[in-house]
Write a protein that holds these residues in place. Structure first.
Motif, PDB file in Angstrom:
ATOM      1  N   GLY A   1       0.813  -1.216   0.000  1.00 19.08           N
ATOM      2  CA  GLY A   1       0.000   0.000   0.000  1.00 19.08           C
ATOM      3  C   GLY A   1       0.839   1.255   0.000  1.00 19.08           C
ATOM      4  N   ALA A   2       1.964   1.219   0.715  1.00 14.03           N
ATOM      5  CA  ALA A   2       2.856   2.378   0.749  1.00 14.03           C
ATOM      6  C   ALA A   2       3.463   2.645  -0.625  1.00 14.03           C
ATOM      7  CB  ALA A   2       3.959   2.149   1.786  1.00 14.03           C
ATOM      8  N   VAL A   3       3.910   1.582  -1.289  1.00 16.04           N
ATOM      9  CA  VAL A   3       4.492   1.738  -2.626  1.00 16.04           C
ATOM     10  C   VAL A   3       3.452   2.291  -3.594  1.00 16.04           C
ATOM     11  CG1 VAL A   3       5.440   0.478  -4.593  1.00 16.04           C
ATOM     12  CG2 VAL A   3       6.237  -0.045  -2.284  1.00 16.04           C
ATOM     13  N   PHE A   4       2.239   1.779  -3.510  1.00 11.85           N
ATOM     14  CA  PHE A   4       1.166   2.276  -4.379  1.00 11.85           C
ATOM     15  C   PHE A   4       0.913   3.758  -4.135  1.00 11.85           C
ATOM     16  CE2 PHE A   4      -3.345   3.345  -4.794  1.00 11.85           C
ATOM     17  CZ  PHE A   4      -3.570   3.041  -6.136  1.00 11.85           C
ATOM     18  N   ALA A   5       0.820   4.155  -2.872  1.00  9.77           N
ATOM     19  CA  ALA A   5       0.490   5.535  -2.543  1.00  9.77           C
ATOM     20  C   ALA A   5       1.566   6.502  -3.001  1.00  9.77           C
ATOM     21  CB  ALA A   5       0.261   5.671  -1.037  1.00  9.77           C
ATOM     22  N   VAL A   6       2.827   6.123  -2.811  1.00  7.66           N
ATOM     23  CA  VAL A   6       3.934   7.029  -3.140  1.00  7.66           C
ATOM     24  C   VAL A   6       4.262   6.980  -4.628  1.00  7.66           C
ATOM     25  CG1 VAL A   6       6.390   7.476  -2.765  1.00  7.66           C
ATOM     26  CG2 VAL A   6       4.912   6.904  -0.830  1.00  7.66           C
ATOM     27  N   MET A   7       4.400   5.791  -5.178  1.00  6.79           N
ATOM     28  CA  MET A   7       4.885   5.643  -6.553  1.00  6.79           C
ATOM     29  C   MET A   7       3.822   5.980  -7.593  1.00  6.79           C
ATOM     30  SD  MET A   7       6.678   2.276  -8.308  1.00  6.79           S
ATOM     31  CE  MET A   7       5.151   1.339  -8.544  1.00  6.79           C
ATOM     32  N   ILE A   8       2.572   5.661  -7.315  1.00 10.30           N
ATOM     33  CA  ILE A   8       1.530   5.786  -8.334  1.00 10.30           C
ATOM     34  C   ILE A   8       0.634   6.992  -8.091  1.00 10.30           C
ATOM     35  CG2 ILE A   8      -0.497   4.665  -9.332  1.00 10.30           C
ATOM     36  CD1 ILE A   8       0.872   1.993  -8.891  1.00 10.30           C
ATOM     37  N   GLN A   9       0.104   7.125  -6.866  1.00 14.65           N
ATOM     38  CA  GLN A   9      -0.884   8.183  -6.652  1.00 14.65           C
ATOM     39  C   GLN A   9      -0.285   9.512  -6.220  1.00 14.65           C
ATOM     40  OE1 GLN A   9      -4.111   6.636  -4.081  1.00 14.65           O
ATOM     41  NE2 GLN A   9      -5.349   6.721  -5.923  1.00 14.65           N
ATOM     42  N   GLY A  10       0.531   9.513  -5.190  1.00 18.78           N
ATOM     43  CA  GLY A  10       1.037  10.762  -4.640  1.00 18.78           C
ATOM     44  C   GLY A  10       0.053  11.419  -3.686  1.00 18.78           C
ATOM     45  N   TYR A  11      -1.046  10.769  -3.429  1.00 20.26           N
ATOM     46  CA  TYR A  11      -2.076  11.204  -2.483  1.00 20.26           C
ATOM     47  C   TYR A  11      -2.883   9.957  -2.164  1.00 20.26           C
ATOM     48  CZ  TYR A  11      -4.757  11.155  -6.832  1.00 20.26           C
ATOM     49  OH  TYR A  11      -5.324  10.773  -8.017  1.00 20.26           O
ATOM     50  N   TYR A  12      -4.019  10.094  -1.464  1.00 17.00           N
ATOM     51  CA  TYR A  12      -4.870   8.920  -1.292  1.00 17.00           C
ATOM     52  C   TYR A  12      -6.295   9.278  -1.639  1.00 17.00           C
ATOM     53  CZ  TYR A  12      -5.108   4.085  -0.064  1.00 17.00           C
ATOM     54  OH  TYR A  12      -5.199   2.719  -0.163  1.00 17.00           O
ATOM     55  N   SER A  13      -6.921   8.388  -2.410  1.00 24.17           N
ATOM     56  CA  SER A  13      -8.270   8.633  -2.898  1.00 24.17           C
ATOM     57  C   SER A  13      -9.225   7.596  -2.323  1.00 24.17           C
ATOM     58  CB  SER A  13      -8.290   8.586  -4.430  1.00 24.17           C
ATOM     59  OG  SER A  13      -7.898   7.306  -4.882  1.00 24.17           O
ATOM     60  N   ASP A  14     -10.471   7.666  -2.746  1.00 21.89           N
ATOM     61  CA  ASP A  14     -11.478   6.698  -2.309  1.00 21.89           C
ATOM     62  C   ASP A  14     -10.994   5.287  -2.648  1.00 21.89           C
ATOM     63  OD1 ASP A  14     -13.669   5.094  -1.856  1.00 21.89           O
ATOM     64  OD2 ASP A  14     -15.099   6.465  -2.782  1.00 21.89           O
ATOM     65  N   PRO A  15     -10.791   4.418  -1.659  1.00 23.56           N
ATOM     66  CA  PRO A  15     -10.209   3.097  -1.924  1.00 23.56           C
ATOM     67  C   PRO A  15     -11.090   2.179  -2.743  1.00 23.56           C
ATOM     68  CG  PRO A  15     -10.907   3.280   0.365  1.00 23.56           C
ATOM     69  CD  PRO A  15     -11.032   4.641  -0.229  1.00 23.56           C
ATOM     70  N   SER A  16     -12.348   2.528  -2.928  1.00 20.09           N
ATOM     71  CA  SER A  16     -13.209   1.679  -3.751  1.00 20.09           C
ATOM     72  C   SER A  16     -12.816   1.739  -5.224  1.00 20.09           C
ATOM     73  CB  SER A  16     -14.671   2.096  -3.597  1.00 20.09           C
ATOM     74  OG  SER A  16     -14.872   3.433  -4.034  1.00 20.09           O
ATOM     75  N   GLY A  17     -11.962   2.699  -5.589  1.00 20.00           N
ATOM     76  CA  GLY A  17     -11.578   2.824  -6.991  1.00 20.00           C
ATOM     77  C   GLY A  17     -10.092   2.685  -7.247  1.00 20.00           C
ATOM     78  N   ILE A  18      -9.350   2.100  -6.312  1.00 19.66           N
ATOM     79  CA  ILE A  18      -7.895   2.029  -6.483  1.00 19.66           C
ATOM     80  C   ILE A  18      -7.428   0.718  -7.094  1.00 19.66           C
ATOM     81  CG2 ILE A  18      -7.500   3.574  -4.550  1.00 19.66           C
ATOM     82  CD1 ILE A  18      -6.686   1.163  -2.890  1.00 19.66           C
ATOM     83  N   GLY A  19      -8.323  -0.174  -7.435  1.00 20.72           N
ATOM     84  CA  GLY A  19      -7.921  -1.463  -7.989  1.00 20.72           C
ATOM     85  C   GLY A  19      -8.112  -2.580  -6.979  1.00 20.72           C
ATOM     86  N   THR A  20      -7.961  -3.800  -7.458  1.00 21.86           N
ATOM     87  CA  THR A  20      -8.209  -4.985  -6.619  1.00 21.86           C
ATOM     88  C   THR A  20      -6.936  -5.805  -6.464  1.00 21.86           C
ATOM     89  OG1 THR A  20      -8.953  -6.198  -8.586  1.00 21.86           O
ATOM     90  CG2 THR A  20     -10.642  -5.082  -7.267  1.00 21.86           C
ATOM     91  N   TYR A  21      -5.837  -5.127  -6.216  1.00 19.19           N
ATOM     92  CA  TYR A  21      -4.552  -5.835  -6.128  1.00 19.19           C
ATOM     93  C   TYR A  21      -4.564  -6.896  -5.029  1.00 19.19           C
ATOM     94  CZ  TYR A  21      -2.935  -1.989  -9.045  1.00 19.19           C
ATOM     95  OH  TYR A  21      -2.794  -1.080 -10.055  1.00 19.19           O
ATOM     96  N   GLY A  22      -5.186  -6.604  -3.908  1.00 20.55           N
ATOM     97  CA  GLY A  22      -5.202  -7.563  -2.810  1.00 20.55           C
ATOM     98  C   GLY A  22      -6.004  -8.808  -3.127  1.00 20.55           C
ATOM     99  N   PHE A  23      -7.066  -8.664  -3.911  1.00 22.13           N
ATOM    100  CA  PHE A  23      -7.863  -9.824  -4.309  1.00 22.13           C
ATOM    101  C   PHE A  23      -7.161 -10.608  -5.422  1.00 22.13           C
ATOM    102  CE2 PHE A  23     -11.294  -6.855  -2.809  1.00 22.13           C
ATOM    103  CZ  PHE A  23     -11.596  -7.566  -1.650  1.00 22.13           C
TER     104      PHE A  23
END
Length: 358
Positions: A261-283
């Motif tokens: 989650g940290a890598v996703f937030a820093v490398m891809i987003q640069g902020y944090y948005s509604d988690p319902s739309g961030i993808g289903t990587y965990g599933f």
């Protein structure tokens, strides 16, 4: 399947993947599209040029990290279906901690690196604690971890969604997002000059794979985890505290998911948005781990395959007339074909069907 070695299971998973792709091409042809063109687009979208490779490696980074998080639990006989929630908690904790600490750090490379370390630590702690919760419920309340982890996924998605749309919403943000983290708090763009991928993130994923492989294969904790998962009676006889081991397993799994989650937030987003739309990587990581036969090292090629399919799907959706539903269907076939043998193996071990438990 009960008697299959790790190598045999990897070969079965590979054959399942190839067969799924063949069936997928047949479906593409039956739908009225050229399967040869579809296959060429898959290759172009995943490895056709430097940008395609970067997109593949971006998805691979996240699939490897989340896949290792799943593999830690599954290898120890615990079903952590909550990696998506632990992924969300880790990413959100990273962004919030960086935003809180940014005014105290110098606005240079050193300050940026220090904030990245603090954000990563926050992700590890948050993900670990959120993973430990269903572990405690299973160990000390005999709660089914599949049910509790699934429920905790939806809880954290709802709570974080409310937070980024309310108390933590950045000023002037039209969408429900937090404020952006400072520009100097980012991974350096090495090798690939693209805005949402850095080889540093991939390096973090590979280091995590190596660390987990060492823990699982070369340490007392790893021995206790694997023994408890496969031979609980023997583990208890040898002095292993099964309940404590379950909590430790879920905590370690959650910690790795938090790093993802940290890598996703820093490398891809640069902020944090509604988690319902961030993808289903965990599933999706469940299928990645099953493809790798729950082996941390096997997660790397499995993650690369899913990363390539993910990048190819986006490419085909943009540059061809193939419906996105058809693309998702082909990817779904891969997941189904890969997961089925391992699911039968797990069911046989749990129920005693198919032969002696090994």
């Amino acid at each position: 399947m009960l008697g299959a070695s790790a190598v045999q299971r990897l070969l079965i998973a590979t054959a399942s993947t190839v067969l799924a792709l063949v069936v997928g091409l047949v479906v593409v042809a039956a739908a009225g599209y050229d399967p040869a063109t579809f296959l060429v687009n898959v290759f172009e979208g995943s490895f056709g040029d430097a940008t395609a490779v970067a997109q593949t490696l971006r998805s691979t980074t996240l699939f490897v990290l989340t896949g290792v998080a799943v593999a830690v639990a599954f290898r120890a006989g615990v079903f952590n279906i909550g990696v998506q929630g632990q992924f969300v908690v880790g990413g959100f904790a990273t962004v919030v901690s960086i935003l809180w600490l940014a005014p105290l750090a110098p606005e240079n490379a050193v300050g940026g690196a220090a904030l990245l370390v603090c954000g990563a630590l926050a992700a590890v702690v948050a993900g670990g604690l959120y993973g430990a919760l269903p572990g405690v419920l299973k160990a000390y309340a005999d709660a089914n971890e599949i049910i509790t982890t699934i429920m905790l996924n939806f809880i954290v998605i709802g709570v974080v969604g409310w937070l980024v749309d309310g108390p933590f919403r950045g000023e002037g943000q039209r969408a429900p997002n937090t404020a952006r983290i400072p520009e100097h708090v980012d991974f350096p763009r090495l090798v690939f000059d693209v805005p949402d991928f850095s080889v540093v993130g991939l390096a973090v994923a590979l280091v995590a794979v190596g660390a987990i492989a060492v823990v699982m294969e070369r340490t007392r904790l790893g021995y206790d985890m694997i023994t408890s998962g496969h031979q609980e009676a023997a583990a208890a006889f040898s002095g292993v505290d099964a309940k404590r081991t379950i909590v430790a397993t879920m905590t370690l799994s959650g910690m790795v998911a938090g790093v993802a989650g940290a890598v996703f937030a820093v490398m891809i987003q640069g902020y944090y948005s509604d988690p319902s739309g961030i993808g289903t990587y965990g599933f999706d990581a469940i299928a990645v781990s099953l493809l790798a036969a729950n082996n941390p090292l096997g997660v790397v090629p499995a993650g690369l395959l899913f990363g390539g399919l993910d990048a190819a799907g986006r490419h085909i959706g943009i540059y061809s007339d193939v419906p996105v539903q058809l693309i998702d269907g082909v990817v779904g076939l891969v997941v189904l074909f890969v997961a089925a043998p391992e699911l039968f193996r797990m069911a046989a071990r749990r129920t005693g069907l198919g032969g002696e438990d090994r």
